[in-house]
Scaffold this motif. Structure first.
Motif, short mmCIF file in Angstrom:
data_model
loop_
_atom_site.label_atom_id
_atom_site.label_comp_id
_atom_site.label_asym_id
_atom_site.label_seq_id
_atom_site.Cartn_x
_atom_site.Cartn_y
_atom_site.Cartn_z
N GLU A 135 0.85 -1.19 0.00
CA GLU A 135 0.00 0.00 0.00
C GLU A 135 0.88 1.24 0.00
N LYS A 136 0.40 2.29 -0.65
CA LYS A 136 1.09 3.58 -0.65
C LYS A 136 0.40 4.49 0.36
N ALA A 137 1.18 5.37 0.99
CA ALA A 137 0.63 6.32 1.95
C ALA A 137 1.38 7.64 1.82
N GLU A 138 0.72 8.70 2.26
CA GLU A 138 1.31 10.03 2.24
C GLU A 138 1.23 10.61 3.65
N LEU A 139 2.36 11.04 4.17
CA LEU A 139 2.43 11.66 5.49
C LEU A 139 2.75 13.12 5.29
N THR A 140 1.98 14.00 5.93
CA THR A 140 2.20 15.44 5.76
C THR A 140 2.24 16.13 7.12
N THR A 141 2.95 17.22 7.14
CA THR A 141 3.00 18.10 8.31
C THR A 141 3.14 19.53 7.81
N PRO A 142 2.52 20.49 8.48
CA PRO A 142 2.62 21.88 8.02
C PRO A 142 4.06 22.40 8.05
N TYR A 143 4.41 23.15 7.03
CA TYR A 143 5.72 23.81 6.96
C TYR A 143 5.61 25.12 7.72
N THR A 144 6.45 25.29 8.72
CA THR A 144 6.36 26.49 9.57
C THR A 144 7.41 27.54 9.22
N GLY A 145 8.24 27.27 8.23
CA GLY A 145 9.26 28.23 7.84
C GLY A 145 8.71 29.31 6.94
N SER A 146 9.60 30.21 6.53
CA SER A 146 9.18 31.31 5.66
C SER A 146 9.74 31.19 4.26
N GLY A 147 10.51 30.14 4.00
CA GLY A 147 11.13 29.97 2.69
C GLY A 147 10.40 29.00 1.79
N ASP A 148 11.19 28.25 1.05
CA ASP A 148 10.63 27.31 0.09
C ASP A 148 10.77 25.85 0.53
N GLY A 149 11.11 25.63 1.78
CA GLY A 149 11.25 24.27 2.31
C GLY A 149 12.56 23.59 1.98
N SER A 150 13.44 24.28 1.28
CA SER A 150 14.69 23.66 0.84
C SER A 150 15.65 23.36 1.98
N GLU A 151 15.40 23.94 3.17
CA GLU A 151 16.29 23.65 4.30
C GLU A 151 16.08 22.23 4.83
N TYR A 152 14.97 21.60 4.46
CA TYR A 152 14.73 20.21 4.85
C TYR A 152 15.35 19.31 3.78
N THR A 153 16.47 18.73 4.11
CA THR A 153 17.23 17.95 3.14
C THR A 153 17.16 16.45 3.39
N LYS A 154 16.52 16.04 4.47
CA LYS A 154 16.49 14.62 4.80
C LYS A 154 15.18 14.27 5.48
N CYS A 155 14.67 13.10 5.18
CA CYS A 155 13.56 12.56 5.95
C CYS A 155 13.85 11.10 6.21
N GLU A 156 13.36 10.63 7.36
CA GLU A 156 13.62 9.25 7.75
C GLU A 156 12.46 8.74 8.59
N VAL A 157 12.31 7.43 8.60
CA VAL A 157 11.31 6.81 9.46
C VAL A 157 11.85 6.86 10.87
N SER A 158 11.19 7.60 11.74
CA SER A 158 11.67 7.66 13.13
C SER A 158 10.95 6.62 13.99
N ARG A 159 9.78 6.18 13.55
CA ARG A 159 9.06 5.14 14.29
C ARG A 159 8.08 4.45 13.35
N ALA A 160 7.97 3.15 13.47
CA ALA A 160 6.97 2.40 12.71
C ALA A 160 6.54 1.22 13.56
N SER A 161 5.25 0.93 13.51
CA SER A 161 4.74 -0.23 14.23
C SER A 161 3.61 -0.84 13.42
N ARG A 162 3.29 -2.05 13.77
CA ARG A 162 2.17 -2.73 13.10
C ARG A 162 1.42 -3.54 14.13
N SER A 163 0.13 -3.66 13.92
CA SER A 163 -0.70 -4.44 14.84
C SER A 163 -1.79 -5.17 14.10
#
Length: 162
Positions: free
Chosen positions: A134-162
């Motif tokens: 399955e595909k999923a999309e995770l979003t969070t509001p951007y609180t900066g004032s630029g174009d978001g380019s300062e975010y250069t990395k994303c990683e799974v910090s937690r995952a669980s299944r039940s």
């Protein structure tokens, strides 16, 4: 004379163990990879970081034996980007359940960069049937004032299944 002999044998034994290592260990190497095998099929690449430009880097999430570790290995990051239309940081992931049971996944992504304030996005209840993807999309509001380019990395910090 006996004490020297016993001491010499003890030192020799310690030296042998130190040189050969613990044979039953399945520890990881300096690169973070494990000598054990993964149970995922299809040769999928489990990425743990991407640039905000949408390119995939294809790294691996470190393995382990707990359910949380298995859940992390089931998640592949397809893209991490800034959506200027919604002003959100977005992570698009694929969850591959190669098991024999259906699972509901919960995933938390962490967005980071040099001077950027870390941001997190969480999605729960991602239903993935046994043997399905399955595909999923995770979003969070951007609180900066630029174009978001300062975010250069994303990683799974937690995952669980039940």
């Amino acid at each position: 004379m006996k004490i020297r002999h016993v001491r010499a044998i003890a030192v020799f034994g310690i030296a042998v163990v130190a040189l050969t290592g613990a044979r039953g260990s399945h520890g990881g190497s300096c690169g973070g990879s494990s000598s054990g095998s993964s149970s995922s099929s299809g040769g999928s690449n489990h990425s743990d970081n991407d640039g905000t430009s949408g390119s995939s880097s294809g790294g691996s999430v470190p393995g382990g034996s707990s359910s949380a570790d298995k859940a992390e290995r089931d998640v592949t990051i397809n893209e991490c980007t800034y959506d200027s239309a919604t002003k959100n940081l977005v992570a698009r992931v694929t969850v591959n359940n190669d098991g024999v049971l259906d699972y509901d996944y919960s995933i938390t992504m962490k967005f980071t960069g040099g001077t950027a304030t870390p941001a997190s996005a969480t999605k729960t209840g991602i239903a993935v049937a046994a043997g399905a993807t399955e595909k999923a999309e995770l979003t969070t509001p951007y609180t900066g004032s630029g174009d978001g380019s300062e975010y250069t990395k994303c990683e799974v910090s937690r995952a669980s299944r039940s």
